[in-house]
Scaffold this motif. Structure first.
Motif, PDB file in Angstrom:
ATOM      1  N   THR A 330       0.850  -1.186   0.000  1.00  0.00           N
ATOM      2  CA  THR A 330       0.000   0.000   0.000  1.00  0.00           C
ATOM      3  C   THR A 330       0.889   1.241   0.000  1.00  0.00           C
ATOM      4  OG1 THR A 330      -1.560  -1.255   1.360  1.00  0.00           O
ATOM      5  CG2 THR A 330      -1.970   1.094   1.113  1.00  0.00           C
ATOM      6  N   LEU A 331       0.554   2.211  -0.844  1.00  0.00           N
ATOM      7  CA  LEU A 331       1.430   3.364  -1.064  1.00  0.00           C
ATOM      8  C   LEU A 331       0.986   4.587  -0.273  1.00  0.00           C
ATOM      9  CD1 LEU A 331       1.764   3.062  -4.956  1.00  0.00           C
ATOM     10  CD2 LEU A 331       3.360   2.244  -3.218  1.00  0.00           C
ATOM     11  N   ASN A 332       1.993   5.319   0.219  1.00  0.00           N
ATOM     12  CA  ASN A 332       1.711   6.624   0.817  1.00  0.00           C
ATOM     13  C   ASN A 332       2.265   7.759  -0.043  1.00  0.00           C
ATOM     14  OD1 ASN A 332       4.432   6.420   1.246  1.00  0.00           O
ATOM     15  ND2 ASN A 332       4.369   6.939   3.433  1.00  0.00           N
ATOM     16  N   SER A 333       2.765   7.409  -1.219  1.00  0.00           N
ATOM     17  CA  SER A 333       3.351   8.441  -2.077  1.00  0.00           C
ATOM     18  C   SER A 333       2.266   9.165  -2.853  1.00  0.00           C
ATOM     19  CB  SER A 333       4.358   7.825  -3.047  1.00  0.00           C
ATOM     20  OG  SER A 333       3.715   6.941  -3.944  1.00  0.00           O
ATOM     21  N   ALA A 334       2.581  10.381  -3.279  1.00  0.00           N
ATOM     22  CA  ALA A 334       1.709  11.201  -4.118  1.00  0.00           C
ATOM     23  C   ALA A 334       2.586  11.926  -5.124  1.00  0.00           C
ATOM     24  CB  ALA A 334       0.909  12.185  -3.279  1.00  0.00           C
ATOM     25  N   GLU A 335       2.030  12.191  -6.289  1.00  0.00           N
ATOM     26  CA  GLU A 335       2.801  12.890  -7.316  1.00  0.00           C
ATOM     27  C   GLU A 335       1.887  13.779  -8.145  1.00  0.00           C
ATOM     28  OE1 GLU A 335       4.394  10.012 -10.340  1.00  0.00           O
ATOM     29  OE2 GLU A 335       3.804   8.519  -8.833  1.00  0.00           O
ATOM     30  N   LEU A 336       2.515  14.727  -8.832  1.00  0.00           N
ATOM     31  CA  LEU A 336       1.794  15.725  -9.618  1.00  0.00           C
ATOM     32  C   LEU A 336       2.154  15.597 -11.090  1.00  0.00           C
ATOM     33  CD1 LEU A 336       2.352  18.848  -7.330  1.00  0.00           C
ATOM     34  CD2 LEU A 336       0.193  17.626  -7.630  1.00  0.00           C
ATOM     35  N   TYR A 337       1.136  15.687 -11.941  1.00  0.00           N
ATOM     36  CA  TYR A 337       1.353  15.712 -13.388  1.00  0.00           C
ATOM     37  C   TYR A 337       1.124  17.123 -13.888  1.00  0.00           C
ATOM     38  CZ  TYR A 337       0.795  14.803 -18.385  1.00  0.00           C
ATOM     39  OH  TYR A 337       0.922  14.821 -19.753  1.00  0.00           O
ATOM     40  N   ASP A 338       2.082  17.645 -14.641  1.00  0.00           N
ATOM     41  CA  ASP A 338       1.975  18.984 -15.210  1.00  0.00           C
ATOM     42  C   ASP A 338       1.662  18.849 -16.694  1.00  0.00           C
ATOM     43  OD1 ASP A 338       2.182  21.555 -16.135  1.00  0.00           O
ATOM     44  OD2 ASP A 338       4.080  21.996 -15.123  1.00  0.00           O
ATOM     45  N   PRO A 339       0.431  19.175 -17.136  1.00  0.00           N
ATOM     46  CA  PRO A 339       0.088  19.022 -18.556  1.00  0.00           C
ATOM     47  C   PRO A 339       0.948  19.886 -19.478  1.00  0.00           C
ATOM     48  CG  PRO A 339      -1.890  19.289 -17.228  1.00  0.00           C
ATOM     49  CD  PRO A 339      -0.723  19.606 -16.345  1.00  0.00           C
ATOM     50  N   ALA A 340       1.494  20.983 -18.957  1.00  0.00           N
ATOM     51  CA  ALA A 340       2.295  21.868 -19.801  1.00  0.00           C
ATOM     52  C   ALA A 340       3.606  21.212 -20.223  1.00  0.00           C
ATOM     53  CB  ALA A 340       2.572  23.182 -19.072  1.00  0.00           C
ATOM     54  N   THR A 341       4.154  20.353 -19.349  1.00  0.00           N
ATOM     55  CA  THR A 341       5.448  19.722 -19.636  1.00  0.00           C
ATOM     56  C   THR A 341       5.340  18.217 -19.832  1.00  0.00           C
ATOM     57  OG1 THR A 341       5.915  19.414 -17.273  1.00  0.00           O
ATOM     58  CG2 THR A 341       6.621  21.499 -18.284  1.00  0.00           C
ATOM     59  N   GLY A 342       4.221  17.621 -19.408  1.00  0.00           N
ATOM     60  CA  GLY A 342       4.083  16.167 -19.476  1.00  0.00           C
ATOM     61  C   GLY A 342       4.942  15.440 -18.474  1.00  0.00           C
ATOM     62  N   VAL A 343       5.358  16.123 -17.408  1.00  0.00           N
ATOM     63  CA  VAL A 343       6.289  15.560 -16.425  1.00  0.00           C
ATOM     64  C   VAL A 343       5.576  15.314 -15.106  1.00  0.00           C
ATOM     65  CG1 VAL A 343       8.370  16.039 -15.076  1.00  0.00           C
ATOM     66  CG2 VAL A 343       8.297  16.628 -17.509  1.00  0.00           C
ATOM     67  N   TRP A 344       5.921  14.194 -14.454  1.00  0.00           N
ATOM     68  CA  TRP A 344       5.459  13.884 -13.099  1.00  0.00           C
ATOM     69  C   TRP A 344       6.525  14.305 -12.094  1.00  0.00           C
ATOM     70  CZ3 TRP A 344       0.616  11.847 -12.234  1.00  0.00           C
ATOM     71  CH2 TRP A 344      -0.043  11.308 -13.339  1.00  0.00           C
ATOM     72  N   SER A 345       6.098  14.820 -10.951  1.00  0.00           N
ATOM     73  CA  SER A 345       7.039  15.180  -9.885  1.00  0.00           C
ATOM     74  C   SER A 345       6.464  14.747  -8.546  1.00  0.00           C
ATOM     75  CB  SER A 345       7.300  16.686  -9.872  1.00  0.00           C
ATOM     76  OG  SER A 345       6.098  17.412  -9.675  1.00  0.00           O
ATOM     77  N   ASN A 346       7.349  14.348  -7.638  1.00  0.00           N
ATOM     78  CA  ASN A 346       6.900  13.966  -6.304  1.00  0.00           C
ATOM     79  C   ASN A 346       6.356  15.173  -5.568  1.00  0.00           C
ATOM     80  OD1 ASN A 346       7.432  11.144  -6.081  1.00  0.00           O
ATOM     81  ND2 ASN A 346       9.628  11.603  -6.082  1.00  0.00           N
ATOM     82  N   THR A 347       5.368  14.932  -4.719  1.00  0.00           N
ATOM     83  CA  THR A 347       4.883  15.950  -3.801  1.00  0.00           C
ATOM     84  C   THR A 347       4.840  15.323  -2.414  1.00  0.00           C
ATOM     85  OG1 THR A 347       3.152  17.621  -3.424  1.00  0.00           O
ATOM     86  CG2 THR A 347       2.428  15.430  -4.186  1.00  0.00           C
ATOM     87  N   ALA A 348       4.329  16.035  -1.438  1.00  0.00           N
ATOM     88  CA  ALA A 348       4.331  15.544  -0.058  1.00  0.00           C
ATOM     89  C   ALA A 348       3.639  14.184   0.050  1.00  0.00           C
ATOM     90  CB  ALA A 348       3.634  16.556   0.844  1.00  0.00           C
ATOM     91  N   GLN A 349       4.145  13.343   0.943  1.00  0.00           N
ATOM     92  CA  GLN A 349       3.581  12.006   1.135  1.00  0.00           C
ATOM     93  C   GLN A 349       2.353  12.047   2.038  1.00  0.00           C
ATOM     94  OE1 GLN A 349       6.687   9.422   2.587  1.00  0.00           O
ATOM     95  NE2 GLN A 349       7.355   8.923   0.509  1.00  0.00           N
ATOM     96  N   ILE A 350       1.392  11.161   1.740  1.00  0.00           N
ATOM     97  CA  ILE A 350       0.232  10.996   2.622  1.00  0.00           C
ATOM     98  C   ILE A 350       0.728  10.475   3.970  1.00  0.00           C
ATOM     99  CG2 ILE A 350      -2.044   9.926   2.815  1.00  0.00           C
ATOM    100  CD1 ILE A 350      -1.969   9.385  -0.146  1.00  0.00           C
ATOM    101  N   ASN A 351       0.057  10.887   5.031  1.00  0.00           N
ATOM    102  CA  ASN A 351       0.465  10.417   6.358  1.00  0.00           C
ATOM    103  C   ASN A 351       0.188   8.930   6.551  1.00  0.00           C
ATOM    104  OD1 ASN A 351       1.354  12.933   7.850  1.00  0.00           O
ATOM    105  ND2 ASN A 351      -0.661  13.590   7.118  1.00  0.00           N
ATOM    106  N   THR A 352      -0.894   8.441   5.940  1.00  0.00           N
ATOM    107  CA  THR A 352      -1.257   7.031   6.059  1.00  0.00           C
ATOM    108  C   THR A 352      -1.405   6.429   4.672  1.00  0.00           C
ATOM    109  OG1 THR A 352      -2.437   7.426   8.135  1.00  0.00           O
ATOM    110  CG2 THR A 352      -2.954   5.391   6.954  1.00  0.00           C
ATOM    111  N   ALA A 353      -0.628   5.390   4.382  1.00  0.00           N
ATOM    112  CA  ALA A 353      -0.751   4.709   3.094  1.00  0.00           C
ATOM    113  C   ALA A 353      -2.160   4.145   2.962  1.00  0.00           C
ATOM    114  CB  ALA A 353       0.283   3.594   3.000  1.00  0.00           C
ATOM    115  N   ARG A 354      -2.731   4.231   1.737  1.00  0.00           N
ATOM    116  CA  ARG A 354      -4.114   3.772   1.561  1.00  0.00           C
ATOM    117  C   ARG A 354      -4.437   3.532   0.089  1.00  0.00           C
ATOM    118  NH1 ARG A 354      -7.247   7.704   4.728  1.00  0.00           N
ATOM    119  NH2 ARG A 354      -5.295   8.410   5.664  1.00  0.00           N
ATOM    120  N   TYR A 355      -5.393   2.624  -0.152  1.00  0.00           N
ATOM    121  CA  TYR A 355      -5.977   2.451  -1.476  1.00  0.00           C
ATOM    122  C   TYR A 355      -7.477   2.240  -1.305  1.00  0.00           C
ATOM    123  CZ  TYR A 355      -6.150  -2.678  -0.807  1.00  0.00           C
ATOM    124  OH  TYR A 355      -6.409  -3.940  -0.343  1.00  0.00           O
ATOM    125  N   SER A 356      -8.223   2.281  -2.416  1.00  0.00           N
ATOM    126  CA  SER A 356      -9.690   2.219  -2.373  1.00  0.00           C
ATOM    127  C   SER A 356     -10.258   3.294  -1.456  1.00  0.00           C
ATOM    128  CB  SER A 356     -10.174   0.824  -1.943  1.00  0.00           C
ATOM    129  OG  SER A 356      -9.858  -0.125  -2.935  1.00  0.00           O
TER     130      SER A 356
END
Length: 655
Positions: A330-356
Motif C-alpha cells: 500500500t502506497l503513501n506516495s503522491a505525485e503531480l502531473y503537469d500538462p504543460a510539460t508532461g512531467v510527473w514530480s513527487n509531492t508531499a507524502q500521505i500520512n497514512t498509506a491507503r488504497y480504495s
C-alpha cells in the motif's frame, strides 16, 4: 495470485461601463503575521465515524462532502457522514435504505445525490448485488427511495451528462460482467435502458468530454481481473449509441482518467494480469480520437485517486503496488502531473498509506482524502487534507487562476473552458504586481460572469421564469431562493458553453425540457388551475409587473392555438417563456437580479440569511439603491468590489 472481483472567453461577453479608465482607492495590504507556507503538505482532519473503504465521496453545493457506504470489518455499511471544511469535523448523515459497497454516487442538478447499485451482502451462493437506488437531500438531511436500476450491478461508472440525466455503464453482477448501460431521469425517478457497450467491462473509467460525449476506457471482462482491456468507446447522449474509438496503448483496469483543461484525457496507472501495477500514462485527444504516451508515473500504482487541481495539475495519491517485493504494497506516495510539460514530480507524502479511498476537491482548493484500506492496518477511518500551496498568498481566492475558476463554478456551474480560463486569468496576471490594476481587473473579471451571455441565458432566465410564474416571495423584494435557483440553473445550463459548436441547440433543448417540467410542478399547477387562456397569460404578466404591448399579449395567448382553456401543458410552457423573455421584464429586473446574484454567487446564501444583520433584506435594498443611483454602473456603485473583498466571501476559501 489474482484479485477477487469484490475487492470561456467565448462564453463571457462583458458589458462595458468605461472600465479601464476607472480608478479606485486601494487599501494598504494587510501585514502577514508570519510568512505563508508555500510547501505542499498533508494534514489529518477529523476522523470518520466509521472506518470504510470502497465508499463514495461527493462535494455538495454547500461545500460539504457527503461520504456514503462502503465496507468495514463488520460488513457492508448503510451509514453516511458529512465533512464540514469550515470546522474540519465529521457528522453523521443518516442511514441509507440499504448498505452498499462498490456503488456510485452522483450530484444531480437539483443538488440532491443519487446513490445506486453496489454489493449489499455476501449471501451465498453469490454476492447480493442490488438494483436499488436512493436520494440524499442536503436540505433536509434525509434519504428517500427512487426508481430501481433495470440491472443489478457493482463496480460500474455513473456520469452526469449534459441533459441532466445520469448514465450508468457496465459493471458486474457476479459472475456476469455487463455490457449494458442505462439512464436515470431525475425528473421522473425512472431508469431507461440505452445502447449496449461494444465490450462488457467493470473496473473501467468514464469521462464526460467537453463535447458532451462520454469516453469509457479499459477495465476487465472476466470475474477475477485476469483479462484486462485496451479498448475504449464513446457514448453519444444525443442518439444513445456507442462507437469504438482508438485503443489504449496498454490494457489496464483500476486506473484513473482525468479531463484536463485543454479537453484531453489523462489516463494513469492501473492493474494488469498477471498481478502487476502499471506506471504508464497516456493522453486521449478527442479532436483526433487517438492516444499518445506521456511520461511515466514515478511509482506504479492502481486503485489510487487522481484529482485535477485549480492550477491545472493532476494530483495522484496512494494506491496499491503489486510490483513490490511484499506485494501488494500500500502506497503513501503522491505525485503531480503537469500538462504543460508532461512531467510527473513527487509531492508531499500521505500520512497514512491507503488504497480504495476517495479524494474530493474542496472549494478552498484543498483535496480531502478519506478512508480506504491499508494492507497492514485494515480499513481506515482517518482523513487528510492536501494543501497544494499553489500560491504564496494567504487565501487561495487571491490566486488569479483559482479566482477565475471559482467564478465559472459559482456563476456558470461548470469548469472553465481552456480559452476562457486562460483569457480571464491573464487579464489579472497582466497587471504584474500593480495592486491598483489587479483590483480593477478582478472587479471587471468578476462582473463579466453575471453580464455574460451564458449567465443571462441560464441564471437570469431562471430568475425571470420565477418572477413571471409567482411574482416576488411573500414580504420579500425577490422572486426566488438560493435552493430553488441553483438546481434549476444547473439544469438549464447543462452542456452550454456559448460559441461552442451547437450551444444554441443545447440551450434550447434544455429550456424546452425544463419549462415543460416546470409548469407541471405541483406549485405551478396549484397556482394556475385550468382557466381561460386570457386569464392565464394576464396573470403571468401581472406577476412579472409588466403591462404588455398588445402584440406581446396576443403572441403569448396564441401559444394555445385558439384553445378555449389553458389546459395544454406544452402551451403553458411556451407562454411562460414568452412572458419571462419579455424585453420590458428583462430591463426592469436587471438590477434586482444583479444584486441578488451577489448573494447567490459570492456568499452562497439568501440576502436574509445569517450572518445578515437583522435577517432581513436591508443589505440587499442598500445595494439595489446604490446600483440604481449609479444607473447600473457597478464600479461607481462599488458593489462587486464590496462583495469580492468582504470577509464573508473570503472565508469561504480560507482566512
Amino acid at each position: 495470485m489474482r484479485r477477487n472481483i469484490a475487492r470561456g472567453l467565448t462564453g463571457l461577453i462583458m458589458a462595458l461601463f468605461g472600465l479601464i479608465s476607472v480608478t479606485t482607492q486601494v487599501a494598504e495590504p494587510t501585514a502577514l503575521a508570519h510568512p505563508p507556507d508555500t510547501t505542499p503538505s498533508w494534514t489529518f482532519t477529523g476522523t470518520l465515524n466509521t472506518a470504510r473503504s470502497g465508499h463514495t465521496a461527493t462535494v455538495l453545493t454547500n461545500g460539504k462532502v457527503l461520504v456514503v457506504g462502503g465496507v468495514t470489518t463488520g460488513g457492508f455499511l448503510d451509514t453516511a457522514e458529512l465533512y464540514d471544511p469550515a470546522t474540519g469535523t465529521w457528522s453523521t448523515a443518516g442511514r441509507l435504505r440499504a448498505g452498499r459497497y462498490l456503488h456510485t454516487a452522483t450530484l444531480l442538478p437539483n443538488g440532491k445525490v443519487l446513490v445506486s447499485g453496489g454489493i449489499t451482502s455476501t449471501a451465498p451462493p453469490e454476492f447480493g448485488v442490488t438494483t436499488s437506488a436512493e436520494l440524499y437531500d442536503p436540505a433536509t438531511g434525509t434519504w428517500s427511495a427512487t426508481g430501481n436500476l433495470n440491472t443489478a450491478r457493482f463496480w460500474y461508472t455513473a456520469t452526469l451528462v449534459a441533459n441532466g440525466k445520469v448514465l450508468v455503464v457496465g459493471g458486474a453482477n457476479n459472475p456476469l460482467v455487463l455490457d449494458s448501460a442505462e439512464l436515470y431521469d431525475p425528473a421522473t425517478g425512472a431508469w431507461t435502458v440505452t445502447g449496449n457497450l461494444n465490450a462488457a467491462r467493470y473496473g473501467h473509467t468514464a469521462t464526460l468530454l467537453q463535447n458532451g460525449n462520454v469516453l469509457v476506457t479499459g477495465g476487465s471482462n472476466d470475474g477475477d481481473l485476469s483479462s484486462t482491456l485496451a479498448s475504449a468507446e464513446l457514448y453519444d447522449p444525443a442518439i444513445g449509441t456507442w462507437s469504438n474509438t482508438a485503443n489504449l496503448n496498454r490494457s489496464r483496469a483500476l486506473h484513473t482518467a482525468t479531463l484536463l483543461p485543454d479537453g484531453k484525457v489523462l489516463v494513469a496507472g492501473g492493474y494488469d494480469s498477471p498481478p502487476v501495477s502499471l506506471n504508464g500514462a497516456e493522453l486521449y485527444d478527442p479532436a483526433t480520437g487517438t492516444w499518445s504516451n506521456t511520461r511515466n508515473l514515478i511509482a506504479a500504482r492502481d486503485s489510487h485517486t487522481a484529482t485535477l487541481l485549480p492550477n491545472g495539475q493532476v494530483l495522484v495519491a496512494g494506491g496499491d503496488d503489486w510490483n513490490a517485493p511484499s506485494r501488494p504494497a500500500t502506497l503513501n506516495s503522491a505525485e503531480l502531473y503537469d500538462p504543460a510539460t508532461g512531467v510527473w514530480s513527487n509531492t508531499a507524502q500521505i500520512n497514512t498509506a491507503r488504497y480504495s479511498h476517495t479524494a474530493a476537491l474542496l472549494q478552498n482548493g484543498k483535496v480531502l482524502v478519506a478512508g480506504g484500506f491499508n494492507n497492514t492496518n485494515g480499513t481506515l477511518n482517518s482523513a487528510e487534507l492536501y494543501d497544494p500551496a499553489i500560491t504564496s498568498t494567504t487565501n487561495p481566492i487571491d490566486d488569479p487562476q483559482f479566482f477565475v475558476r471559482q467564478h465559472y463554478l459559482d456563476f456558470l456551474n461548470r469548469e472553465g473552458d481552456p480559452e476562457g480560463l486562460a483569457f480571464w486569468t491573464n487579464e489579472i496576471v497582466s497587471c504584474g504586481g500593480d495592486p491598483q490594476c489587479i483590483e480593477v481587473k478582478r472587479i471587471n473579471t468578476s462582473a463579466a460572469y453575471f453580464l455574460s451571455i451564458e449567465f443571462q441565458e441560464t441564471g437570469y432566465e431562471v430568475y425571470r421564469l420565477y418572477k413571471a410564474a409567482y411574482g416576488n416571495l411573500p414580504g420579500a423584494p425577490v422572486p426566488i431562493t438560493l435552493s430553488e435557483f441553483l438546481p434549476d440553473t444547473r439544469e438549464i445550463g447543462q452542456g452550454v458553453i456559448v460559441n461552442q459548436a451547437g450551444w444554441e441547440q443545447v440551450l434550447e433543448n434544455n429550456m424546452q425540457a425544463f419549462t415543460a417540467g416546470f409548469v407541471q410542478r405541483s406549485r405551478f399547477t396549484s397556482v394556475y388551475p385550468t382557466s381561460s387562456t386570457d386569464q392565464f397569460v394576464d396573470q403571468l404578466f401581472m406577476n412579472a409587473g409588466v403591462t404588455p404591448a398588445a402584440t406581446d399579449r396576443t403572441l403569448a395567448i396564441n401559444e394555445f392555438g385558439g384553445a378555449g382553456t389553458s389546459a395544454d401543458a406544452a402551451a403553458r410552457a411556451r407562454a411562460l417563456r414568452r412572458v419571462a423573455e419579455n424585453s420590458t421584464l428583462k430591463q426592469q429586473e436587471f438590477n434586482r437580479a444583479f444584486v441578488l446574484m451577489q448573494y447567490f454567487g459570492y456568499l452562497r446564501r439568501n440576502p436574509n440569511d445569517a450572518p445578515e444583520p437583522g435577517l432581513n433584506y436591508a443589505g440587499y435594498n442598500f445595494w439595489l439603491n446604490k446600483l440604481n443611483q449609479f444607473n447600473a454602473n457597478f464600479i461607481n456603485a462599488e458593489m462587486v468590489k464590496a462583495f469580492i473583498t468582504s470577509g464573508e466571501y473570503r472565508q469561504r476559501f480560507g482566512s
